[in-house]
Scaffold this motif. Structure first.
Motif, PDB file in Angstrom:
ATOM      1  N   GLY A 230       0.813  -1.213   0.000  1.00  0.00           N
ATOM      2  CA  GLY A 230       0.000   0.000   0.000  1.00  0.00           C
ATOM      3  C   GLY A 230       0.843   1.257   0.000  1.00  0.00           C
ATOM      4  N   VAL A 231       1.891   1.266   0.792  1.00  0.00           N
ATOM      5  CA  VAL A 231       2.772   2.436   0.860  1.00  0.00           C
ATOM      6  C   VAL A 231       3.434   2.683  -0.485  1.00  0.00           C
ATOM      7  CG1 VAL A 231       4.881   3.351   1.885  1.00  0.00           C
ATOM      8  CG2 VAL A 231       3.174   2.244   3.340  1.00  0.00           C
ATOM      9  N   VAL A 232       3.965   1.607  -1.098  1.00  0.00           N
ATOM     10  CA  VAL A 232       4.640   1.750  -2.392  1.00  0.00           C
ATOM     11  C   VAL A 232       3.636   2.209  -3.456  1.00  0.00           C
ATOM     12  CG1 VAL A 232       5.861   0.517  -4.220  1.00  0.00           C
ATOM     13  CG2 VAL A 232       6.408   0.055  -1.827  1.00  0.00           C
ATOM     14  N   SER A 233       2.458   1.585  -3.456  1.00  0.00           N
ATOM     15  CA  SER A 233       1.442   1.929  -4.465  1.00  0.00           C
ATOM     16  C   SER A 233       1.024   3.388  -4.348  1.00  0.00           C
ATOM     17  CB  SER A 233       0.222   1.021  -4.302  1.00  0.00           C
ATOM     18  OG  SER A 233       0.568  -0.332  -4.494  1.00  0.00           O
ATOM     19  N   ALA A 235       2.658   5.843  -2.915  1.00  0.00           N
ATOM     20  CA  ALA A 235       3.790   6.721  -3.233  1.00  0.00           C
ATOM     21  C   ALA A 235       3.908   6.902  -4.745  1.00  0.00           C
ATOM     22  CB  ALA A 235       5.078   6.139  -2.656  1.00  0.00           C
ATOM     23  N   VAL A 236       3.806   5.790  -5.470  1.00  0.00           N
ATOM     24  CA  VAL A 236       3.872   5.854  -6.939  1.00  0.00           C
ATOM     25  C   VAL A 236       2.704   6.667  -7.497  1.00  0.00           C
ATOM     26  CG1 VAL A 236       3.731   4.487  -9.057  1.00  0.00           C
ATOM     27  CG2 VAL A 236       5.148   3.702  -7.158  1.00  0.00           C
ATOM     28  N   ALA A 299       0.736   1.708  10.368  1.00  0.00           N
ATOM     29  CA  ALA A 299       0.218   2.199   9.085  1.00  0.00           C
ATOM     30  C   ALA A 299       0.312   3.718   8.975  1.00  0.00           C
ATOM     31  CB  ALA A 299      -1.232   1.743   8.910  1.00  0.00           C
ATOM     32  N   TYR A 300       1.262   4.336   9.696  1.00  0.00           N
ATOM     33  CA  TYR A 300       1.385   5.805   9.701  1.00  0.00           C
ATOM     34  C   TYR A 300       1.613   6.342   8.294  1.00  0.00           C
ATOM     35  CZ  TYR A 300       3.424  10.416  10.419  1.00  0.00           C
ATOM     36  OH  TYR A 300       3.712  11.752  10.350  1.00  0.00           O
ATOM     37  N   TRP A 301       2.608   5.799   7.596  1.00  0.00           N
ATOM     38  CA  TRP A 301       2.941   6.316   6.265  1.00  0.00           C
ATOM     39  C   TRP A 301       1.848   5.990   5.243  1.00  0.00           C
ATOM     40  CZ3 TRP A 301       5.958  10.113   5.550  1.00  0.00           C
ATOM     41  CH2 TRP A 301       7.048  10.324   6.400  1.00  0.00           C
ATOM     42  N   LEU A 302       1.156   4.885   5.444  1.00  0.00           N
ATOM     43  CA  LEU A 302       0.034   4.549   4.571  1.00  0.00           C
ATOM     44  C   LEU A 302      -1.056   5.613   4.674  1.00  0.00           C
ATOM     45  CD1 LEU A 302      -1.031   2.298   2.648  1.00  0.00           C
ATOM     46  CD2 LEU A 302      -2.178   1.308   4.644  1.00  0.00           C
ATOM     47  N   LYS A 303      -1.332   6.057   5.894  1.00  0.00           N
ATOM     48  CA  LYS A 303      -2.350   7.096   6.111  1.00  0.00           C
ATOM     49  C   LYS A 303      -1.874   8.449   5.574  1.00  0.00           C
ATOM     50  CE  LYS A 303      -4.372   4.910  10.204  1.00  0.00           C
ATOM     51  NZ  LYS A 303      -4.668   5.042  11.649  1.00  0.00           N
ATOM     52  N   VAL A 304      -0.600   8.773   5.794  1.00  0.00           N
ATOM     53  CA  VAL A 304      -0.059  10.053   5.313  1.00  0.00           C
ATOM     54  C   VAL A 304      -0.145  10.133   3.798  1.00  0.00           C
ATOM     55  CG1 VAL A 304       2.042  11.419   5.072  1.00  0.00           C
ATOM     56  CG2 VAL A 304       1.440  10.457   7.296  1.00  0.00           C
ATOM     57  N   ALA A 306      -2.108   8.421   1.823  1.00  0.00           N
ATOM     58  CA  ALA A 306      -3.506   8.443   1.395  1.00  0.00           C
ATOM     59  C   ALA A 306      -4.079   9.851   1.510  1.00  0.00           C
ATOM     60  CB  ALA A 306      -4.319   7.454   2.236  1.00  0.00           C
ATOM     61  N   LYS A 307      -3.775  10.533   2.616  1.00  0.00           N
ATOM     62  CA  LYS A 307      -4.264  11.901   2.809  1.00  0.00           C
ATOM     63  C   LYS A 307      -3.629  12.859   1.806  1.00  0.00           C
ATOM     64  CE  LYS A 307      -5.163  11.232   7.748  1.00  0.00           C
ATOM     65  NZ  LYS A 307      -4.729  11.561   9.129  1.00  0.00           N
ATOM     66  N   LEU A 308      -2.345  12.638   1.491  1.00  0.00           N
ATOM     67  CA  LEU A 308      -1.670  13.459   0.483  1.00  0.00           C
ATOM     68  C   LEU A 308      -2.329  13.269  -0.877  1.00  0.00           C
ATOM     69  CD1 LEU A 308       0.618  15.346  -0.403  1.00  0.00           C
ATOM     70  CD2 LEU A 308       2.075  13.306  -0.675  1.00  0.00           C
ATOM     71  N   TRP A 309      -2.679  12.032  -1.180  1.00  0.00           N
ATOM     72  CA  TRP A 309      -3.334  11.741  -2.457  1.00  0.00           C
ATOM     73  C   TRP A 309      -4.696  12.424  -2.534  1.00  0.00           C
ATOM     74  CZ3 TRP A 309      -5.429   6.532  -4.673  1.00  0.00           C
ATOM     75  CH2 TRP A 309      -5.323   6.553  -6.062  1.00  0.00           C
ATOM     76  N   ILE A 310      -5.428  12.428  -1.426  1.00  0.00           N
ATOM     77  CA  ILE A 310      -6.714  13.132  -1.376  1.00  0.00           C
ATOM     78  C   ILE A 310      -6.508  14.616  -1.621  1.00  0.00           C
ATOM     79  CG2 ILE A 310      -8.597  13.815   0.168  1.00  0.00           C
ATOM     80  CD1 ILE A 310      -8.329  11.053   1.489  1.00  0.00           C
ATOM     81  N   PHE A 311      -5.492  15.206  -0.978  1.00  0.00           N
ATOM     82  CA  PHE A 311      -5.215  16.634  -1.157  1.00  0.00           C
ATOM     83  C   PHE A 311      -4.875  16.950  -2.611  1.00  0.00           C
ATOM     84  CE2 PHE A 311      -1.957  19.979  -1.409  1.00  0.00           C
ATOM     85  CZ  PHE A 311      -2.693  21.048  -0.937  1.00  0.00           C
ATOM     86  N   LEU A 312      -4.047  16.128  -3.248  1.00  0.00           N
ATOM     87  CA  LEU A 312      -3.667  16.365  -4.639  1.00  0.00           C
ATOM     88  C   LEU A 312      -4.869  16.227  -5.572  1.00  0.00           C
ATOM     89  CD1 LEU A 312      -0.199  14.545  -4.823  1.00  0.00           C
ATOM     90  CD2 LEU A 312      -0.645  17.011  -4.755  1.00  0.00           C
ATOM     91  N   ASN A 313      -5.754  15.296  -5.262  1.00  0.00           N
ATOM     92  CA  ASN A 313      -6.970  15.161  -6.068  1.00  0.00           C
ATOM     93  C   ASN A 313      -7.867  16.385  -5.927  1.00  0.00           C
ATOM     94  OD1 ASN A 313      -7.480  12.461  -7.586  1.00  0.00           O
ATOM     95  ND2 ASN A 313      -6.487  11.816  -5.686  1.00  0.00           N
ATOM     96  N   LEU A 314      -7.894  16.979  -4.730  1.00  0.00           N
ATOM     97  CA  LEU A 314      -8.652  18.226  -4.537  1.00  0.00           C
ATOM     98  C   LEU A 314      -8.036  19.358  -5.357  1.00  0.00           C
ATOM     99  CD1 LEU A 314      -9.401  18.091  -0.703  1.00  0.00           C
ATOM    100  CD2 LEU A 314     -11.088  18.057  -2.548  1.00  0.00           C
TER     101      LEU A 314
END
Length: 458
Positions: A230-233, A235-236, A299-304, A306-314
């Motif tokens: 999940g983290v690698v996915s 991040a990519v 799962a700290y980095w997984l959550k970070v 995911a939240k970054l991806w949400i922000f970029l989508n916004l």
């Protein structure tokens, strides 16, 4: 007031409102009647905040349909009435279950209607209602049905009644009665199947201990491998999205100007691609945060990510909205361009709700439960606005204003077109608009839209 009273009163009211009428003011009046009957029939213990809210929205959306009579106000009225009916019953089902409940009820009501012992009063005492039903209504119903059948099969039989000049279409009354009973029965006596009750717990917003899976999704991956995947996915995907935002922004704002038709097609295709990518993004996040990783301390980095991806989508949504605004200003207002904002708004709400789901460790069902209300609120808000009038008002300020297009293709634009025709001294346009308004005002009263009654053409 008993359920069977409401069913027969609503069916009778339906026949009265729609006999020899087209859909218009009558559907709005019918919606208000359903709302008022629900208010009196529902026990006080069920009249909570959501019930009163659904009652208010049912009345308001019915008024909106009576005023406009368009598709969006129809969806708003039907949705509000379904919600009101749903909340007037003592069920603890989630609002998301409205659709499966009424879809199953529509099919099962065909045979449940004839199970009279389940919904008609069980009394042996003779009364006015029993006598009216037994001695008048049932014989009259059979007489009407067989009169229609015999008249269709024999001209001589039908000719016997030629001297009776009663201007009543019995076949139409029969069809309206059946349809009215069908709608009323499903509204007042809808059935909730057992399988729906059994699956209602799967729509809880909070995790229970039983719902926290202690096994990885795939048997060939342990938790550490799935978390790392999940983290690698993510991040990519974040890197790809950053690159996409850059190229997308460049294509949107810095490429050479194109023809309006090509630009229109390209803009809508790109908007569809953006909305599709956001839906896929939400699904990916739902996959990783469906259970255990919501509570995994590792799962700290997984959550970070995911939240970054949400922000970029916004950010991507904001860029898309900015381009749609530029396109709208340059090439006039249309329904499609305004509709893009509705889809972008719902997409943004979906991303925000997904962020809350991760932050507060909610189930995936929380996303569906929240989006049902978001969609309903959007439809309801849109039903109160005269979008055709708004489009015409904005486009009339342009030098290339197409009067014929707005007169023929834009709904409820007559007020703005009248004003424009008077300001520009366009006698031909003025005559055409007045002729259209007069034609609408000449329809039968219950078939009218109140919008045209508010226009003064003198």
């Amino acid at each position: 007031m008993k359920t069977h009273h409401c069913i027969f009163i609503s069916a009778l009211f339906f026949v009265i409102l729609f006999y020899n009428e087209e859909i218009g003011l009558n559907l709005g009046v019918l919606g208000i009647s359903y709302a008022v009957l629900s208010l009196f029939k529902t026990p006080i213990i069920l009249k909570n905040r959501i019930f009163y809210l659904s009652f208010a929205t049912s009345v308001l959306s019915s008024i909106a349909f009576a005023y406009y009579g368009d598709a969006i106000s129809f969806v708003a009225e039907v949705s509000s009435l379904l919600l009101l009916s749903f909340k007037s019953k003592p069920t603890r089902l989630k609002t998301f279950m409205i659709l499966p409940v009424f879809m199953t009820s529509i099919f099962t009501s065909i045979y449940k209607f004839f199970m009279f012992k389940d919904w008609l009063p069980k009394r042996n005492v003779s009364g006015l209602w029993q006598k009216t039903l037994a001695f008048v209504l049932i014989p009259l119903l059979f007489a009407i049905v067989f009169f229609i059948i015999y008249s269709a099969g024999s001209d001589s039989f039908a000719a016997v009644f030629d001297d009776f000049n009663i201007d009543i279409n019995l076949w139409k009354i029969f069809c309206l009665s059946v349809l009215g009973l069908f709608i009323a029965f499903n509204f007042w006596n809808f059935a909730v199947e057992r399988i729906i009750f059994k699956n209602n717990h799967s729509l809880d917003n909070e995790f229970s201990k039983k719902r926290i899976a202690l096994q990885p999704t795939f048997s060939f991956l342990d938790f550490n491998s799935e978390r790392t995947s999940g983290v690698v996915s993510l991040a990519v995907l974040n890197i790809m999205l950053l690159f996409f935002i850059g190229t997308y922004t460049h294509e949107q704002f810095y490429q050479i100007e194109k023809s309006p038709d090509y630009m229109s097609e390209e803009t809508h295709n790109r908007v569809e691609a953006v909305i599709g990518s956001i839906i896929m993004a939400i699904l990916v996040i739902m996959f990783y945060f469906k259970s255990y990783f919501n509570f995994d301390p590792k799962a700290y980095w997984l959550k970070v990510l995911a939240k970054l991806w949400i922000f970029l989508n916004l950010v991507l949504l904001i860029v898309t909205a900015a381009k749609n605004t530029e396109y709208l200003i340059l090439h006039a207002f249309t329904y499609k361009k305004l509709g893009v904002y509705a889809f972008l708004l719902l997409s943004a709400i979906g991303l925000i709700v997904t962020f809350i789901k991760i932050q507060k460790k909610k189930t995936n069902a929380y996303l569906f439960n929240s989006m049902v209300w978001a969609f309903y609120g959007t439809v309801l808000a849109c039903s109160f606005i005269n979008w055709g009038g708004f489009i015409t008002m904005q486009n009339s300020k342009r030098s290339d204003f197409a009067t014929n297009f707005h007169l023929q293709s834009i709904s409820f634009s007559e007020k703005q077109l009248l004003k424009h025709a008077k300001e520009k001294n366009n006698e031909q346009l003025l005559k055409e608009v007045i002729s259209k308004i007069e034609e609408k005002q000449k329809t039968r009263f219950l078939s009218r839209n109140l919008f045209y009654e508010t226009i003064n053409i003198k």
